[in-house]
Design a protein around this motif. Structure first.
Motif, PDB file in Angstrom:
ATOM      1  N   PRO A  85       1.037  -1.127  -0.003  1.00  0.00           N
ATOM      2  CA  PRO A  85       0.002  -0.016   0.101  1.00  0.00           C
ATOM      3  C   PRO A  85       0.893   1.320  -0.093  1.00  0.00           C
ATOM      4  N   GLU A  86       1.914   1.243   0.481  1.00  0.00           N
ATOM      5  CA  GLU A  86       2.806   2.421   0.476  1.00  0.00           C
ATOM      6  C   GLU A  86       3.618   2.574  -0.594  1.00  0.00           C
ATOM      7  N   ALA A  92       2.858   1.545  -3.782  1.00  0.00           N
ATOM      8  CA  ALA A  92       2.050   1.424  -5.090  1.00  0.00           C
ATOM      9  C   ALA A  92       0.552   1.801  -4.846  1.00  0.00           C
ATOM     10  N   ASP A  93      -0.310   2.454  -5.767  1.00  0.00           N
ATOM     11  CA  ASP A  93      -1.505   2.765  -5.836  1.00  0.00           C
ATOM     12  C   ASP A  93      -2.312   1.257  -6.078  1.00  0.00           C
ATOM     13  N   PRO A  94      -3.458   1.096  -5.622  1.00  0.00           N
ATOM     14  CA  PRO A  94      -4.348  -0.258  -6.078  1.00  0.00           C
ATOM     15  C   PRO A  94      -4.524  -0.532  -7.510  1.00  0.00           C
ATOM     16  N   SER A 130      -2.339  -1.004  -9.792  1.00  0.00           N
ATOM     17  CA  SER A 130      -1.265  -0.199 -10.572  1.00  0.00           C
ATOM     18  C   SER A 130      -0.229  -1.068 -10.926  1.00  0.00           C
ATOM     19  N   ARG A 160      -4.795  -6.637  -4.266  1.00  0.00           N
ATOM     20  CA  ARG A 160      -5.173  -5.058  -4.424  1.00  0.00           C
ATOM     21  C   ARG A 160      -4.251  -4.388  -5.304  1.00  0.00           C
ATOM     22  N   ALA A 161      -3.003  -4.454  -5.027  1.00  0.00           N
ATOM     23  CA  ALA A 161      -1.864  -3.864  -5.736  1.00  0.00           C
ATOM     24  C   ALA A 161      -1.841  -4.074  -7.229  1.00  0.00           C
ATOM     25  N   ARG A 186      -2.894  -5.067 -11.137  1.00  0.00           N
ATOM     26  CA  ARG A 186      -3.517  -4.557 -11.975  1.00  0.00           C
ATOM     27  C   ARG A 186      -4.327  -5.929 -12.630  1.00  0.00           C
TER      28      ARG A 186
END
Length: 258
Positions: free
Chosen positions: A114-115, A117-119, A121, A150-151, A153
């Motif tokens: 989560p720190e 990269a955006d979800p 992505s 979640r991270a 794509r």
């Protein structure tokens, strides 16, 4: 710091590249071949702005360097050891790679995604070299796999290599030679604490002008059953495409986000 991170800081970090054979680029070539066999590669059509990859537990960078060769950029290398990340940065510079192709991140892999990269992505996440069993509890593995899902794509890859330590070795089979050269000898001894944990005792002999010196350190490691890890991936929403025994006694798991 976790017990595993302390163990590496006390003993293994200074000898980790030697444990891998002493040649980072050769070790990276081995990881490159493994990832290619799993059809993990950057896809410019899907990621025209660049394919972000994350290497959880990068160490000195064998997976990170392999990912850069596969076209991923940037590759975010996460490890608790500043020394190993510095070794990775130096190795990448010697190849003439772009300075911004690798982004070192010194921290625990728990909560790193989560720190970093955006979800939705990230094109690829790898957690290789027996890193998963270094986590303190099985719940941390479950949480990490949900962070991976979640991270990533859609179509993104997750690759893990780890040892299934659920089968208890008898007697002297618990003594495992790691590597030996004229000046160093590393042996590992396993103690089974309970159904979920094994205590890893590393015994490192180093040779100097005055003789041999012994240093020791221990840390707990999770006993992760292959079926359980695959089930956790599926529960996180990942599609398991490959789950088999691989080289050097490691299990190889490859999953994709649908």
């Amino acid at each position: 710091m976790t017990a595993a991170a302390q163990h590496y800081a006390r003993l293994l970090a200074a000898h980790y590249t030697w444990m891998l054979g002493g040649d980072l680029q050769a070790a990276a070539s081995g990881q490159l071949a493994l990832l290619r066999d799993l059809d993990v590669h950057a896809d410019p059509a899907a990621d025209p702005a660049g394919a972000v990859a994350v290497d959880l537990g990068s160490g000195p960078g064998t997976q990170t360097l392999a990912l850069t060769r596969l076209g991923f950029a940037p590759v975010i290398a996460v490890d608790t050891s500043d020394a190993l990340l510095a070794e990775l940065t130096a190795a990448h510079a010697r190849t003439g790679g772009a300075p911004d192709a690798i982004r070192p991140l010194c921290r625990d892999i728990r909560g790193a995604l989560p720190e970093a990269a955006d979800p939705a992505s990230v094109a690829a996440v790898v957690c290789m070299g027996d890193t998963l069993p270094h986590l303190p509890a099985k719940g941390d593995v479950t949480a990490l796999l949900h962070d991976v899902a979640r991270a990533l794509r859609p179509g993104g890859h997750f690759v893990a290599t780890y040892r299934d330590l659920t089968a208890e070795l008898p007697g002297t089979e618990r003594f495992l030679p790691v590597r030996s050269t004229e000046d160093r000898l590393l042996t590992c001894f396993l103690e089974y604490l309970d159904d979920d944990t094994v205590l890893v005792n590393d015994l490192l002999h180093t040779r100097s002008a005055t003789g041999w010196e012994l240093r020791t350190s221990s840390y707990p490691k999770l006993r992760l059953a292959a079926r359980w890890v695959a089930d956790q991936c599926r529960a996180a929403g990942l599609e398991v495409r490959h789950d088999e025994a691989g080289p050097r006694g490691l299990r190889v798991l490859h999953a994709v986000k649908p």
